[in-house]
Design a protein around this motif. Structure first.
Motif, PDB file in Angstrom:
ATOM      1  N   GLY A 164       0.815  -1.211   0.000  1.00  0.00           N
ATOM      2  CA  GLY A 164       0.000   0.000   0.000  1.00  0.00           C
ATOM      3  C   GLY A 164       0.845   1.255   0.000  1.00  0.00           C
ATOM      4  N   SER A 165       1.959   1.234   0.721  1.00  0.00           N
ATOM      5  CA  SER A 165       2.856   2.392   0.730  1.00  0.00           C
ATOM      6  C   SER A 165       3.474   2.609  -0.648  1.00  0.00           C
ATOM      7  CB  SER A 165       3.960   2.185   1.775  1.00  0.00           C
ATOM      8  OG  SER A 165       3.408   2.120   3.083  1.00  0.00           O
ATOM      9  N   ALA A 166       3.800   1.516  -1.334  1.00  0.00           N
ATOM     10  CA  ALA A 166       4.353   1.642  -2.689  1.00  0.00           C
ATOM     11  C   ALA A 166       3.321   2.239  -3.636  1.00  0.00           C
ATOM     12  CB  ALA A 166       4.806   0.267  -3.186  1.00  0.00           C
ATOM     13  N   LEU A 167       2.073   1.829  -3.505  1.00  0.00           N
ATOM     14  CA  LEU A 167       1.017   2.394  -4.353  1.00  0.00           C
ATOM     15  C   LEU A 167       0.831   3.885  -4.063  1.00  0.00           C
ATOM     16  CD1 LEU A 167      -1.711  -0.409  -4.185  1.00  0.00           C
ATOM     17  CD2 LEU A 167      -0.165   0.093  -6.084  1.00  0.00           C
ATOM     18  N   ALA A 168       0.903   4.243  -2.784  1.00  0.00           N
ATOM     19  CA  ALA A 168       0.735   5.648  -2.414  1.00  0.00           C
ATOM     20  C   ALA A 168       1.844   6.509  -3.001  1.00  0.00           C
ATOM     21  CB  ALA A 168       0.695   5.783  -0.892  1.00  0.00           C
ATOM     22  N   ALA A 169       3.032   5.940  -3.153  1.00  0.00           N
ATOM     23  CA  ALA A 169       4.173   6.694  -3.674  1.00  0.00           C
ATOM     24  C   ALA A 169       4.254   6.666  -5.197  1.00  0.00           C
ATOM     25  CB  ALA A 169       5.465   6.138  -3.084  1.00  0.00           C
ATOM     26  N   GLU A 170       3.407   5.886  -5.847  1.00  0.00           N
ATOM     27  CA  GLU A 170       3.455   5.765  -7.303  1.00  0.00           C
ATOM     28  C   GLU A 170       3.090   7.089  -7.960  1.00  0.00           C
ATOM     29  OE1 GLU A 170       4.017   5.027 -10.862  1.00  0.00           O
ATOM     30  OE2 GLU A 170       4.321   3.260  -9.581  1.00  0.00           O
ATOM     31  N   ARG A 171       3.955   7.549  -8.893  1.00  0.00           N
ATOM     32  CA  ARG A 171       3.743   8.848  -9.526  1.00  0.00           C
ATOM     33  C   ARG A 171       2.803   8.799 -10.719  1.00  0.00           C
ATOM     34  NH1 ARG A 171       9.716  11.773  -9.414  1.00  0.00           N
ATOM     35  NH2 ARG A 171       9.973  11.772  -7.120  1.00  0.00           N
ATOM     36  N   LEU A 172       2.718   7.661 -11.382  1.00  0.00           N
ATOM     37  CA  LEU A 172       1.777   7.545 -12.488  1.00  0.00           C
ATOM     38  C   LEU A 172       0.351   7.471 -11.942  1.00  0.00           C
ATOM     39  CD1 LEU A 172       3.449   5.008 -14.960  1.00  0.00           C
ATOM     40  CD2 LEU A 172       3.250   7.488 -15.200  1.00  0.00           C
ATOM     41  N   ASP A 173      -0.552   8.153 -12.607  1.00  0.00           N
ATOM     42  CA  ASP A 173      -1.942   8.133 -12.153  1.00  0.00           C
ATOM     43  C   ASP A 173      -2.574   6.760 -12.328  1.00  0.00           C
ATOM     44  OD1 ASP A 173      -1.937  10.791 -11.394  1.00  0.00           O
ATOM     45  OD2 ASP A 173      -2.563  11.503 -13.372  1.00  0.00           O
ATOM     46  N   ARG A 174      -2.338   6.161 -13.507  1.00  0.00           N
ATOM     47  CA  ARG A 174      -2.980   4.890 -13.815  1.00  0.00           C
ATOM     48  C   ARG A 174      -2.170   3.725 -13.244  1.00  0.00           C
ATOM     49  NH1 ARG A 174      -3.974   6.093 -20.224  1.00  0.00           N
ATOM     50  NH2 ARG A 174      -6.019   7.120 -20.080  1.00  0.00           N
ATOM     51  N   VAL A 175      -2.869   2.902 -12.458  1.00  0.00           N
ATOM     52  CA  VAL A 175      -2.231   1.763 -11.809  1.00  0.00           C
ATOM     53  C   VAL A 175      -3.148   0.554 -11.941  1.00  0.00           C
ATOM     54  CG1 VAL A 175      -1.450   0.782  -9.620  1.00  0.00           C
ATOM     55  CG2 VAL A 175      -0.978   3.182 -10.142  1.00  0.00           C
ATOM     56  N   ILE A 176      -2.559  -0.589 -12.267  1.00  0.00           N
ATOM     57  CA  ILE A 176      -3.272  -1.863 -12.208  1.00  0.00           C
ATOM     58  C   ILE A 176      -2.474  -2.788 -11.302  1.00  0.00           C
ATOM     59  CG2 ILE A 176      -4.135  -3.866 -13.471  1.00  0.00           C
ATOM     60  CD1 ILE A 176      -4.391  -2.149 -15.939  1.00  0.00           C
ATOM     61  N   LEU A 177      -3.129  -3.305 -10.273  1.00  0.00           N
ATOM     62  CA  LEU A 177      -2.518  -4.247  -9.349  1.00  0.00           C
ATOM     63  C   LEU A 177      -3.110  -5.627  -9.610  1.00  0.00           C
ATOM     64  CD1 LEU A 177      -0.975  -5.199  -6.817  1.00  0.00           C
ATOM     65  CD2 LEU A 177      -2.877  -4.309  -5.437  1.00  0.00           C
ATOM     66  N   LEU A 178      -2.228  -6.583  -9.902  1.00  0.00           N
ATOM     67  CA  LEU A 178      -2.638  -7.957 -10.139  1.00  0.00           C
ATOM     68  C   LEU A 178      -1.900  -8.843  -9.156  1.00  0.00           C
ATOM     69  CD1 LEU A 178      -1.672  -6.711 -13.319  1.00  0.00           C
ATOM     70  CD2 LEU A 178      -3.528  -8.319 -13.760  1.00  0.00           C
ATOM     71  N   GLY A 179      -2.626  -9.705  -8.464  1.00  0.00           N
ATOM     72  CA  GLY A 179      -1.899 -10.532  -7.526  1.00  0.00           C
ATOM     73  C   GLY A 179      -2.744 -11.531  -6.781  1.00  0.00           C
ATOM     74  N   ASP A 180      -2.039 -12.510  -6.239  1.00  0.00           N
ATOM     75  CA  ASP A 180      -2.612 -13.398  -5.237  1.00  0.00           C
ATOM     76  C   ASP A 180      -2.417 -12.678  -3.911  1.00  0.00           C
ATOM     77  OD1 ASP A 180      -3.255 -15.278  -3.365  1.00  0.00           O
ATOM     78  OD2 ASP A 180      -1.796 -16.779  -4.021  1.00  0.00           O
ATOM     79  N   LEU A 181      -3.484 -12.043  -3.452  1.00  0.00           N
ATOM     80  CA  LEU A 181      -3.387 -11.224  -2.245  1.00  0.00           C
ATOM     81  C   LEU A 181      -3.790 -11.992  -0.997  1.00  0.00           C
ATOM     82  CD1 LEU A 181      -4.797  -7.828  -3.589  1.00  0.00           C
ATOM     83  CD2 LEU A 181      -2.462  -8.750  -3.691  1.00  0.00           C
ATOM     84  N   ASN A 182      -4.134 -13.259  -1.162  1.00  0.00           N
ATOM     85  CA  ASN A 182      -4.522 -14.104  -0.035  1.00  0.00           C
ATOM     86  C   ASN A 182      -5.554 -13.422   0.855  1.00  0.00           C
ATOM     87  OD1 ASN A 182      -3.312 -16.822   0.150  1.00  0.00           O
ATOM     88  ND2 ASN A 182      -1.426 -15.694  -0.236  1.00  0.00           N
ATOM     89  N   GLY A 183      -6.513 -12.795   0.216  1.00  0.00           N
ATOM     90  CA  GLY A 183      -7.618 -12.158   0.921  1.00  0.00           C
ATOM     91  C   GLY A 183      -8.622 -11.625  -0.082  1.00  0.00           C
ATOM     92  N   THR A 184      -9.849 -11.456   0.353  1.00  0.00           N
ATOM     93  CA  THR A 184     -10.885 -10.893  -0.499  1.00  0.00           C
ATOM     94  C   THR A 184     -10.867  -9.376  -0.401  1.00  0.00           C
ATOM     95  OG1 THR A 184     -12.635 -10.854   1.191  1.00  0.00           O
ATOM     96  CG2 THR A 184     -12.272 -12.945   0.019  1.00  0.00           C
ATOM     97  N   VAL A 185     -11.562  -8.726  -1.310  1.00  0.00           N
ATOM     98  CA  VAL A 185     -11.578  -7.264  -1.301  1.00  0.00           C
ATOM     99  C   VAL A 185     -12.337  -6.718  -0.097  1.00  0.00           C
ATOM    100  CG1 VAL A 185     -11.281  -6.992  -3.782  1.00  0.00           C
ATOM    101  CG2 VAL A 185     -13.587  -7.275  -2.856  1.00  0.00           C
ATOM    102  N   ASP A 186     -13.109  -7.575   0.585  1.00  0.00           N
ATOM    103  CA  ASP A 186     -13.823  -7.129   1.786  1.00  0.00           C
ATOM    104  C   ASP A 186     -12.991  -7.290   3.050  1.00  0.00           C
ATOM    105  OD1 ASP A 186     -16.403  -6.579   0.490  1.00  0.00           O
ATOM    106  OD2 ASP A 186     -16.491  -8.743   0.162  1.00  0.00           O
TER     107      ASP A 186
END
Length: 313
Positions: free
Chosen positions: A227-249
């Motif tokens: 999450g910290s890396a996403l917050a520091a990302e300078r490009l506006d458009r971001v796509i995160l793909l991953g096995d996050l071992n959790g649901t979005v809820d």
């Protein structure tokens, strides 16, 4: 027994269960995270409370309880508000649309060539893979090379693309108490026909069920780093793909879901492959819209692949 005034006197326990179910759906955050990460466990299986509603409705009809049926309107409304939209047909992607595939291919997969071919058959622009092991990696590279000339692999995660990739680098999302070699994140810039997109591929630590409950502290710590890396990302458009071992809820993924949006349509349960109960393989986006997500046919993995249509905004 006919319906009548006694119908309002029967089924008060069922009515109480209905109100409790409605409360869990409407206010899952009220369930504490400890002991045993109980709150995250509820978050993970929240959509399945729909089955509780069906069961209570059947019992209320058998009991001919008007009060229970009336109370069941509360959880029904809550579930409909939260999840019914996911059941609707997906809308067509906008003019700036991409198709992406996310898959944990499993380090025990005995058919990497077949897995790669199956994923490519879906025709995505991007393919994100986790649990890439050295013996299988050359097979994925070779099988995907013709349709996906650009790829980046860092540790056990990789990204294949129809569009040029630049700036590929590993992401440090390793929890502090993991001392062995551990590289499960990468970031690269995808040069699409619609502009640059920062693509993140991640594999967060597994969670475990035990006598003390849900063990997710490593996963949660890794999610915070990502999450910290996403917050520091300078490009506006971001796509995160991953096995996050959790649901979005799952509240443990809040560092990610508070900064990105998930799919508007589709449940796409991906794990376990033999009897999918939850979607822990995710496609999340910022300054982009995940229009629809669906599960693809099984491969040699214990996860199902998921494919999503993403519109860049």
């Amino acid at each position: 027994m006919p319906w009548g005034r006694w119908a309002w006197a029967r089924g008060r326990v069922l009515a109480g269960c209905a109100v409790l179910t409605a409360g869990l759906l409407a206010f899952p955050g009220a369930v504490p995270g400890s002991p045993g990460r109980l709150g995250s466990l509820l978050d993970t299986f929240l959509p399945w409370l729909g089955l509780v509603i069906v069961l209570l409705t059947g019992l209320a009809l058998l009991r001919r309880s008007a009060v229970a049926l009336l109370a069941l309107l509360l959880p029904t409304a809550a579930w409909t508000h939260l999840f019914a939209g996911l059941l609707l047909p997906g809308t067509a992607s906008g003019p700036h649309g991409l198709v992406v595939v996310q898959h944990n291919v499993s380090d025990e997969n005995t058919d990497p060539a077949g897995t790669a071919g199956s994923l490519a058959a879906a025709g995505p622009d991007l393919i994100a893979l986790q649990e890439l092991v050295p013996p299988a990696l050359p097979v994925y590279v070779r099988t995907l090379a013709e349709d996906y000339p650009y790829h980046a692999v860092r540790g056990t995660v990789g990204l294949w693309s129809k569009h040029p990739l630049t700036g590929a680098r590993p992401l440090d999302i390793r929890p502090r108490n993991v001392t062995e070699p551990w590289s499960r994140g990468l970031r690269a810039v995808v040069h699409t026909p619609y502009g640059e997109v920062a693509a993140y591929v991640a594999h967060l630590p597994s969670i475990r069920f035990g006598a003390s409950g849900l063990a997710s502290s490593r996963r949660d710590e890794s999610a915070g780093l990502l999450g910290s890396a996403l917050a520091a990302e300078r490009l506006d458009r971001v796509i995160l793909l991953g096995d996050l071992n959790g649901t979005v809820d799952d509240r443990g993924l809040a560092p990610l879901t508070s900064r990105t949006d998930g799919a508007r349509r589709g449940f796409a349960f991906s794990y376990p492959a033999g009897l999918p109960l939850v979607r822990i393989d995710q496609v999340l986006a910022r300054s982009a819209r995940v229009d629809h997500i669906r599960a693809l046919p099984a491969t040699g993995s214990d996860h199902l692949p998921v494919a999503a249509r993403v519109t860049l905004l």
